[in-house]
Design an enzyme around this catalytic site. Structure first.
Site, PDB file in Angstrom:
ATOM      1  N   ARG B   9       7.526 -77.051 -44.024  1.00 48.99           N
ATOM      2  CA  ARG B   9       8.207 -76.459 -45.185  1.00 48.99           C
ATOM      3  C   ARG B   9       8.729 -77.544 -46.109  1.00 48.99           C
ATOM      4  NH1 ARG B   9      13.005 -73.546 -43.490  1.00 48.99           N
ATOM      5  NH2 ARG B   9      12.871 -74.371 -41.388  1.00 48.99           N
ATOM      6  N   SER B  36      15.201 -71.943 -47.794  1.00 52.81           N
ATOM      7  CA  SER B  36      14.393 -71.854 -46.575  1.00 52.81           C
ATOM      8  C   SER B  36      12.937 -72.227 -46.823  1.00 52.81           C
ATOM      9  CB  SER B  36      14.439 -70.437 -46.003  1.00 52.81           C
ATOM     10  OG  SER B  36      15.747 -70.122 -45.606  1.00 52.81           O
ATOM     11  N   GLU B  57      10.337 -59.002 -54.145  1.00 52.43           N
ATOM     12  CA  GLU B  57       9.075 -59.701 -53.919  1.00 52.43           C
ATOM     13  C   GLU B  57       7.923 -59.120 -54.728  1.00 52.43           C
ATOM     14  OE1 GLU B  57      11.097 -58.485 -51.579  1.00 52.43           O
ATOM     15  OE2 GLU B  57      11.935 -60.285 -50.632  1.00 52.43           O
ATOM     16  N   PHE B  82       7.379 -60.898 -45.983  1.00 52.52           N
ATOM     17  CA  PHE B  82       7.618 -60.323 -47.306  1.00 52.52           C
ATOM     18  C   PHE B  82       6.540 -60.759 -48.299  1.00 52.52           C
ATOM     19  CE2 PHE B  82      11.913 -61.484 -45.509  1.00 52.52           C
ATOM     20  CZ  PHE B  82      12.041 -60.284 -44.819  1.00 52.52           C
ATOM     21  N   HIS B 108       7.770 -69.307 -42.392  1.00 49.64           N
ATOM     22  CA  HIS B 108       8.252 -68.422 -41.322  1.00 49.64           C
ATOM     23  C   HIS B 108       7.174 -67.445 -40.850  1.00 49.64           C
ATOM     24  CE1 HIS B 108      11.860 -70.151 -42.986  1.00 49.64           C
ATOM     25  NE2 HIS B 108      12.616 -69.625 -42.042  1.00 49.64           N
ATOM     26  N   ASP B 116      15.245 -64.056 -34.962  1.00 50.44           N
ATOM     27  CA  ASP B 116      15.378 -62.947 -35.916  1.00 50.44           C
ATOM     28  C   ASP B 116      14.654 -61.698 -35.415  1.00 50.44           C
ATOM     29  OD1 ASP B 116      17.091 -63.923 -37.808  1.00 50.44           O
ATOM     30  OD2 ASP B 116      15.537 -64.646 -39.164  1.00 50.44           O
ATOM     31  N   ARG B 166       8.243 -71.795 -39.147  1.00 53.05           N
ATOM     32  CA  ARG B 166       9.622 -72.123 -39.486  1.00 53.05           C
ATOM     33  C   ARG B 166      10.008 -73.491 -38.926  1.00 53.05           C
ATOM     34  NH1 ARG B 166      14.344 -71.251 -36.308  1.00 53.05           N
ATOM     35  NH2 ARG B 166      16.228 -71.158 -37.575  1.00 53.05           N
TER      36      ARG B 166
HETATM   37  C1  LIG Z   1      12.614 -57.900 -48.180  1.00 53.51           C
HETATM   38  C2  LIG Z   1      13.447 -59.030 -47.752  1.00 53.51           C
HETATM   39  N1  LIG Z   1      13.439 -60.163 -48.477  1.00 53.51           N
HETATM   40  C3  LIG Z   1      14.161 -61.218 -48.080  1.00 53.51           C
HETATM   41  C4  LIG Z   1      14.912 -61.163 -46.941  1.00 53.51           C
HETATM   42  C5  LIG Z   1      15.692 -62.378 -46.468  1.00 53.51           C
HETATM   43  N2  LIG Z   1      17.120 -62.138 -46.598  1.00 53.51           N
HETATM   44  C6  LIG Z   1      17.899 -61.794 -45.561  1.00 53.51           C
HETATM   45  S1  LIG Z   1      19.486 -61.529 -45.976  1.00 53.51           S
HETATM   46  C7  LIG Z   1      19.176 -61.929 -47.599  1.00 53.51           C
HETATM   47  C8  LIG Z   1      20.284 -61.898 -48.603  1.00 53.51           C
HETATM   48  C9  LIG Z   1      20.951 -60.580 -48.615  1.00 53.51           C
HETATM   49  O1  LIG Z   1      22.004 -60.567 -49.532  1.00 53.51           O
HETATM   50  P1  LIG Z   1      22.927 -59.293 -49.622  1.00 53.51           P
HETATM   51  O2  LIG Z   1      22.095 -58.074 -49.713  1.00 53.51           O
HETATM   52  O3  LIG Z   1      23.901 -59.512 -50.697  1.00 53.51           O
HETATM   53  O4  LIG Z   1      23.597 -59.251 -48.169  1.00 53.51           O
HETATM   54  P2  LIG Z   1      25.025 -59.775 -47.698  1.00 53.51           P
HETATM   55  O5  LIG Z   1      25.646 -60.572 -48.779  1.00 53.51           O
HETATM   56  O6  LIG Z   1      25.799 -58.541 -47.417  1.00 53.51           O
HETATM   57  O7  LIG Z   1      24.772 -60.559 -46.456  1.00 53.51           O
HETATM   58  C10 LIG Z   1      17.826 -62.248 -47.777  1.00 53.51           C
HETATM   59  C11 LIG Z   1      17.228 -62.659 -49.041  1.00 53.51           C
HETATM   60  C12 LIG Z   1      14.894 -59.961 -46.206  1.00 53.51           C
HETATM   61  N3  LIG Z   1      15.553 -59.817 -45.050  1.00 53.51           N
HETATM   62  N4  LIG Z   1      14.163 -58.907 -46.627  1.00 53.51           N
END
Ligand SMILES: Cc1ncc(C[n+]2csc(CCOP(=O)(O)OP(=O)(O)O)c2C)c(N)n1
Ligand SMILES: [Mg+2]
Lengths: 284, 315
Positions: B9, B36, B57, B82, B108, B116, B166
């Protein structure tokens, strides 16, 4: 009033207990998502320990209220609550994310009692909730459906497809909760992909919008009651929250989105939570 | 002996930043995972040419296609789950069908994502991308190779999908090893006569480990690093049929639709009766766990490759 304060204090104590579980779980798992797990605690405690009609002895009770954790990375909060309610033994919490154990990194409905939907890929939960709510109407059930969304999560187009559908079908048996902590991974939500005005957006989609302090269980409970009484529209409760709430050095700290506490941080966090518990117990 | 490690990465992000001047048409998009996927390294150097798309996405992929339609080389990154399954139709219409110069670079991939859990362990992406007409499918195996492949991707027009894992990966290649690297031409890091192990991505290292273990048992293995799964190096596969007595494929992916399937298609169409076996995830969702534990439990690690090779050679 005095009685009411007593039960709110009880719920606040449960919230501290859930936070303590979360830190313990993430520390042992050496991975996972503290920030978004901690910001959602009060909302989920209010739902599970007060508002929702559920039956831990019969997790598949067809008349149960449903909770869908659309922001699946907050799994530790859900698992800790389900364990405390008796869906499974609290010992399971110690093996979060470990091979040959039940509790997966993200919720999975086929393996874990009480988990309604498999989540972790953001953006699906509201559509899923719509499905459950539509079925409730079809079958003349009185159960209610709750969906917890991350604020960053609402970047997803699917959320807005679901928002339109819930309003189109007048799903007043559905209530979304938005964890408005202003942070996602790459930064502040307004820098990553502007969300404001969130209230006007949801209103424009035909939703009833209520805004509360997402760490005040009394306010959340009042909002949930208002939502239950609101007819012909779905309701969204905007929970103004702090990411990492309850552990000082995790609060509003983007570095704790997806990194578990190390030993020192773990001890510090546990100490803070123990102090919070003592303070609550001592309070009138 | 401890192997030198580097993260593919990092190699991806560093290379984008390094070649940004040479290829002024490169633009990069990410979906809230730039730290990441390491596209942040490009974003820091070329903020104007980096587009943060948020957790959206589908919008990212079609936007990348729009950018590409004006002559940009559009790299779009997120996790492999994704980057493919979630946006399959956007890739199909706007990238593959439209022959857009979009490089979907996913990180990943595979089960070694680890804790995860299955929701995040992408084991179907190669299948999904391979089935699309016009799509090139690339699985770099170490950091130096990733560097070279990213540059080749930038140089070569057309829709492409690449996936890395990853974790840090042992360094397999020197710069010289990679001097004549070409898309669509497999590498042979080890020669042997008894069995061929055709591996891709993170599994090349397991195959090299298996090579040593097999040698201790008096079995010599030819190791093929099939970094490009499409177009597939058919000539190399047929050469392996001719010069070795069995073929194994090894991939951190479902045994359905990925490298193993691609190789078996070649074998079947050439009426080869060579003993053949696919190492990979055997049509199931896996679970949370440490990467090494998962590779062991789901029978992808070197000892399992060795057992499979011995078994094949007995026939
Ligand atoms: C479709 C998708 N894209 C990317 C991710 C990676 N991801 C996990 S948590 C996150 C951020 C989430 O932010 P938010 O919805 O504000 O959650 P919080 O602040 O409550 O943790 C991302 C981008 C994912 N899980 N699913
Ligand atoms: Mg957030």
């Amino acid at each position: 009033m005095a009685k009411q304060q007593a039960f709110l204090k009880e719920l606040d104590l449960i919230a501290v207990k859930i936070r303590t579980h979360i830190i313990e779980m993430l520390y042992r798992a050496k991975s996972g998502h503290p920030g978004g797990s901690l910001s959602a605690v009060e909302a989920m405690v209010a739902l599970y320990f007060h508002h929702m009609h559920i039956n831990p002895k019969n997790p598949k009770d067809p008349d149960r209220d449903r909770f869908i954790l659309s922001k699946g990375h907050a799994a530790p909060t859900l698992y800790a609550i389900l364990a405390e309610l008796g869906y499974f033994h609290t010992d399971e919490l110690l093996y979060l994310r470990q091979i040959n154990h039940m509790l997966q990194g993200h919720p999975v409905c086929t393996h874990i009692p009480g988990v309604e939907a498999s989540t972790g890929s953001l953006g699906h939960g509201l559509s899923f909730g719509n499905g459950v709510a539509l079925a409730g109407n079809l079958d003349k059930k009185t159960y209610r459906v709750y969906v917890l969304l991350g604020d960053g999560e609402t970047d997803e187009g699917q959320i807005w497809e679901a928002a339109a559908a819930a309003s189109h079908y007048k799903l007043d048996n559905l209530c979304a909760l938005l964890d408005r902590n202003y942070l996602q991974i790459d930064g502040n939500t307004e820098d990553v992909m502007k969300l404001e005005s969130i209230r006007r957006r949801w209103e424009a989609f035909g939703w009833n919008v209520i805004e509360v302090n997402g760490h005040n269980i009394g306010e959340i409970i009042d909002a949930l009651l208002l939502a239950s009484d609101h007819k012909h529209q779905p309701t969204i409760i905007i929970l103004n929250t702090v990411k990492g709430k309850g552990v000082s050095f995790m609060e509003n700290n983007i570095d704790f989105h997806g990194v578990a506490p190390n030993e020192m941080e773990y001890k510090l966090a546990m100490k803070e939570l123990a102090e919070q518990q003592r303070a609550l117990e001592a309070a009138e | 002996m401890n192997k030198a490690m580097a993260n593919p990465r990092d190699a991806y992000g560093e290379t984008l930043a390094e070649i940004g001047d040479k290829y002024p048409n490169i633009v990069v998009l990410d979906a809230d995972l730039s730290k990441s996927t390491k596209t942040i390294l490009f974003a820091k150097k070329y903020p104007q040419r980096f587009f943060e798309m948020g957790i959206a996405e589908a919008n990212m992929i079609s936007t990348a296609a729009g950018l590409a339609s004006t002559g940009k080389i559009a790299f779009a990154s997120t996790f492999a789950v994704f980057a493919t399954g979630r946006v399959y139709d956007q890739i199909r219409m706007d990238v593959a069908y439209s022959q857009a110069n979009v490089k979907v670079f996913a990180t990943h991939g595979g089960i070694s994502v680890g804790k995860d859990g299955a929701s995040h362990q992408m084991i179907e992406d190669i299948a999904l991308m391979r089935v699309l007409p016009n799509m090139t499918v690339i699985t770099p195996s170490d950091a130096p190779q990733t560097k070279r492949l990213v540059e080749l991707m930038a140089q070569t027009p057309g829709p492409m999908y690449a996936r890395v894992g990853r974790a840090n990966a042992p360094i397999i290649y020197t710069k010289e090893d990679l001097a004549s690297l070409q898309l669509g031409k497999g590498l042979v890091p080890r020669e042997g006569d008894d069995v061929t192990i055709i591996a891709c991505g993170t599994m090349v290292d397991q195959a090299l480990d298996a090579y040593t273990r097999l040698k201790d048992k008096g079995i010599t293995a030819r190791i093929v690093d099939m970094h490009t799964i499409k177009p597939l190096d058919t000539a190399l596969i047929l050469d392996c049929v001719k010069h070795t007595n069995a073929i194994l494929t090894a991939e951190e992916h479902s045994i359905i639709g990925g490298l193993g399937s691609a190789v078996s298609e070649v074998l079947a169409e050439h009426a080869s009766s060579i003993p053949f076996y696919r190492i990979g995830v055997r049509d199931m969702f896996c679970e949370s766990g440490e990467p090494e534990e998962l590779l062991d439990k789901y029978e992808l690690s070197a000892p399992h490759i060795v057992t499979a090779a011995q078994h094949l050679l007995k026939h």
